[in-house]
Design a protein around this motif. Structure first.
Motif, PDB file in Angstrom:
ATOM      1  N   ASP A  75       0.845  -1.196   0.000  1.00  0.00           N
ATOM      2  CA  ASP A  75       0.000   0.000   0.000  1.00  0.00           C
ATOM      3  C   ASP A  75       0.882   1.247   0.000  1.00  0.00           C
ATOM      4  O   ASP A  75       2.026   1.210   0.449  1.00  0.00           O
ATOM      5  N   PRO A  76       0.400   2.348  -0.531  1.00  0.00           N
ATOM      6  CA  PRO A  76       1.183   3.592  -0.474  1.00  0.00           C
ATOM      7  C   PRO A  76       1.598   3.895   0.961  1.00  0.00           C
ATOM      8  O   PRO A  76       0.840   3.676   1.901  1.00  0.00           O
ATOM      9  N   ALA A  77       2.884   4.351   1.097  1.00  0.00           N
ATOM     10  CA  ALA A  77       3.405   4.609   2.437  1.00  0.00           C
ATOM     11  C   ALA A  77       2.519   5.619   3.162  1.00  0.00           C
ATOM     12  O   ALA A  77       2.199   6.673   2.615  1.00  0.00           O
ATOM     13  N   PRO A  78       2.154   5.292   4.372  1.00  0.00           N
ATOM     14  CA  PRO A  78       1.322   6.239   5.120  1.00  0.00           C
ATOM     15  C   PRO A  78       2.126   7.488   5.451  1.00  0.00           C
ATOM     16  O   PRO A  78       3.345   7.453   5.585  1.00  0.00           O
ATOM     17  N   ARG A  79       1.480   8.582   5.572  1.00  0.00           N
ATOM     18  CA  ARG A  79       2.139   9.842   5.895  1.00  0.00           C
ATOM     19  C   ARG A  79       2.734   9.767   7.290  1.00  0.00           C
ATOM     20  O   ARG A  79       2.107   9.270   8.223  1.00  0.00           O
ATOM     21  N   ALA A  80       3.997  10.245   7.402  1.00  0.00           N
ATOM     22  CA  ALA A  80       4.695  10.192   8.690  1.00  0.00           C
ATOM     23  C   ALA A  80       3.913  10.974   9.736  1.00  0.00           C
ATOM     24  O   ALA A  80       3.347  12.033   9.459  1.00  0.00           O
ATOM     25  N   ALA A  81       3.922  10.441  10.939  1.00  0.00           N
ATOM     26  CA  ALA A  81       3.178  11.074  12.034  1.00  0.00           C
ATOM     27  C   ALA A  81       3.733  12.462  12.330  1.00  0.00           C
ATOM     28  O   ALA A  81       4.945  12.678  12.303  1.00  0.00           O
ATOM     29  N   ASP A  82       2.851  13.385  12.608  1.00  0.00           N
ATOM     30  CA  ASP A  82       3.262  14.759  12.897  1.00  0.00           C
ATOM     31  C   ASP A  82       2.225  15.391  13.814  1.00  0.00           C
ATOM     32  O   ASP A  82       1.030  15.098  13.723  1.00  0.00           O
ATOM     33  N   TYR A  83       2.718  16.235  14.713  1.00  0.00           N
ATOM     34  CA  TYR A  83       1.805  16.986  15.562  1.00  0.00           C
ATOM     35  C   TYR A  83       1.376  18.256  14.829  1.00  0.00           C
ATOM     36  O   TYR A  83       1.958  18.635  13.818  1.00  0.00           O
ATOM     37  N   ALA A  84       0.402  18.924  15.390  1.00  0.00           N
ATOM     38  CA  ALA A  84      -0.047  20.206  14.828  1.00  0.00           C
ATOM     39  C   ALA A  84       0.223  21.311  15.855  1.00  0.00           C
ATOM     40  O   ALA A  84       0.154  21.090  17.060  1.00  0.00           O
ATOM     41  N   GLY A  85       0.587  22.474  15.335  1.00  0.00           N
ATOM     42  CA  GLY A  85       0.749  23.632  16.205  1.00  0.00           C
ATOM     43  C   GLY A  85       2.141  23.777  16.786  1.00  0.00           C
ATOM     44  O   GLY A  85       3.086  23.077  16.407  1.00  0.00           O
ATOM     45  N   ASN A  86       2.252  24.697  17.749  1.00  0.00           N
ATOM     46  CA  ASN A  86       3.544  25.066  18.325  1.00  0.00           C
ATOM     47  C   ASN A  86       3.882  24.320  19.608  1.00  0.00           C
ATOM     48  O   ASN A  86       4.937  24.553  20.194  1.00  0.00           O
ATOM     49  N   SER A 145       4.757  20.726  15.804  1.00  0.00           N
ATOM     50  CA  SER A 145       4.796  20.273  14.413  1.00  0.00           C
ATOM     51  C   SER A 145       6.249  20.340  13.960  1.00  0.00           C
ATOM     52  O   SER A 145       7.048  21.128  14.488  1.00  0.00           O
ATOM     53  N   VAL A 146       6.616  19.525  12.976  1.00  0.00           N
ATOM     54  CA  VAL A 146       8.009  19.541  12.518  1.00  0.00           C
ATOM     55  C   VAL A 146       8.355  20.905  11.927  1.00  0.00           C
ATOM     56  O   VAL A 146       9.505  21.362  12.030  1.00  0.00           O
ATOM     57  N   ALA A 147       7.371  21.574  11.328  1.00  0.00           N
ATOM     58  CA  ALA A 147       7.621  22.897  10.766  1.00  0.00           C
ATOM     59  C   ALA A 147       7.970  23.892  11.868  1.00  0.00           C
ATOM     60  O   ALA A 147       8.900  24.698  11.730  1.00  0.00           O
ATOM     61  N   ALA A 148       7.248  23.826  12.979  1.00  0.00           N
ATOM     62  CA  ALA A 148       7.517  24.738  14.090  1.00  0.00           C
ATOM     63  C   ALA A 148       8.869  24.440  14.734  1.00  0.00           C
ATOM     64  O   ALA A 148       9.643  25.349  15.053  1.00  0.00           O
TER      65      ALA A 148
END
Length: 397
Positions: A75-86, A145-148
């Protein structure tokens, strides 16, 4: 009575097989079969049936293979787990020197900052500056989140680290460590002296770390001690010296690696760009080969614990082994902690027969093998300095 050889519609004397008589059936054709229709060939019937069966079999095999591929295809690789927000709260995460993105991501996951290493490495890899995270200890939040998290890590101001600039003397490094760790002045100096045998210094240094406190950025945490930082610097210096070929240079110039390091420290104090550094290194080697005094202002500045552009006649009479106007040869130890450009210059100096140089003005350092030309260059330097009321420079260096 009817003539048995005649019949109605037949002329007398006409016999079967002539015009008007029924045509004979082709030989071997079954009675009653339509005219001109051949009976099926048993061999051909069997061949057609075999083809149909082969097609059906191949179709079945293809269907089976398709089913196997469908069932086995991941199956297509599931999206890596990530939190939301700061995130919330605070947590400190240390990034060691040379850490890869994966190592950093694992540290973040272990500290509860991000949800998965993959989400972090994917985000950092796709970011233009993702590979520029500086070593240090960062204050982050839990469940970011990884972005934060990446936003915090990519700002060097958040590194909470100690940076040692190129050319700093040991005393300056000690002071910087005291200030960074909020220790009383002189604490690191005392530790360096008391634990000199624990720093990892090579033989021949007599426990003096000057030259081995490698300029770089070092992480600092609440548990970091002065001894920790000093050891890291000495270790980093060892790696840098191996990479820059100090041992090979020592063999080439008939010097010890420690003497090559001393040359690099002099170069660091006399020039501010790689091209000039390589030329200054050549001047030093040329003068040593001729047993000429080096006459370098940087060594006198070291002896006097100062930094200045000029050296007076009084300065040149200073009673110190670091006075390269008074003593020939190299100073007894390095005079600073040189960076990579100075080390490269000492290991691979430029080719030339220069014996003199002077920086007439910033960005204008002149090299020559002529004493007369050097005097002219020094006179121009002094004229420029006179506009700022600075003491005149000595002319032979």
């Amino acid at each position: 009575m009817t003539d048995p050889y005649t019949a109605p519609g037949m002329a007398p004397g006409v016999t079967p097989g002539h015009l008007g008589a029924p045509a004979q059936e082709p030989e071997g054709r079954p009675p009653g079969s339509p005219f001109a229709v051949e009976p099926p060939d048993p061999d051909k019937v069997r061949s057609g049936a075999a083809c149909c069966l082969s097609v059906l079999a191949l179709f079945g095999v293809a269907c089976a293979l398709a089913l196997v591929v469908y069932l086995a295809w991941p199956d297509p690789a599931p999206r890596a787990a990530d939190y939301a927000g700061n995130g919330t709260g605070t947590v400190e995460v240390s990034v060691p020197r040379g850490a890869t993105l994966t190592v950093i991501g694992q540290a973040l996951v272990k500290s509860g900052v991000v949800a998965s290493t993959k989400a972090f490495t994917d985000a950092a890899t796709s970011h233009p500056a993702g590979n520029s995270i500086q070593p240090g200890t960062y204050t982050l939040r839990e469940k970011m989140s990884v972005a934060a998290a990446l936003g915090v890590l990519l700002d060097p101001a958040n590194a909470n680290a100690l940076t040692v600039p190129e050319g700093r003397r040991a005393e300056q490094v000690y002071t910087a460590i005291d200030e960074r760790l909020k220790l009383a002045a002189g604490t690191t100096r005392g530790i360096a002296e008391e634990h000199a045998d624990e720093l990892g210094l090579p033989e021949g240094t007599d426990g003096n770390p000057e030259g081995y406190l490698y300029p770089a950025t070092y992480p600092v945490t609440g548990e970091t001690t002065p001894l920790d930082l000093l050891r890291q610097m000495v270790t980093e210096a060892g790696h840098a010296f191996a990479d820059d070929g100090l041992d090979a240079a020592a063999t080439a110039f008939a010097k010890t690696p420690y003497e090559i390091l001393t040359v690099a420290s002099l170069v660091q104090g006399e020039a501010d760009n790689p091209e000039d550094m390589a030329k200054v290194a050549r001047v030093i080697y040329n003068r040593l080969a001729k047993n000429m005094a080096l006459q370098l202002d940087s060594s006198i500045n070291y002896a006097l614990g100062r930094s200045t552009l000029t050296t007076t006649t009084t300065d040149t009479k200073l009673d110190s082994p670091f006075n390269t106007y008074l003593h020939t040869g190299l100073p007894p130890t390095p005079i600073s902690n040189p960076g990579r450009d100075a080390l490269n210059a000492a290991a691979t100096p430029a080719e030339g027969d220069w014996l003199y140089f002077v920086t007439v003005r910033p960005g204008d350092t002149r090299f020559t093998d002529s004493f007369e030309q050097q005097e002219k260059n020094v006179a121009e330097f002094n004229a420029n300095q006179a506009q700022g009321s600075s003491p005149p420079a000595e002319g032979d260096h």
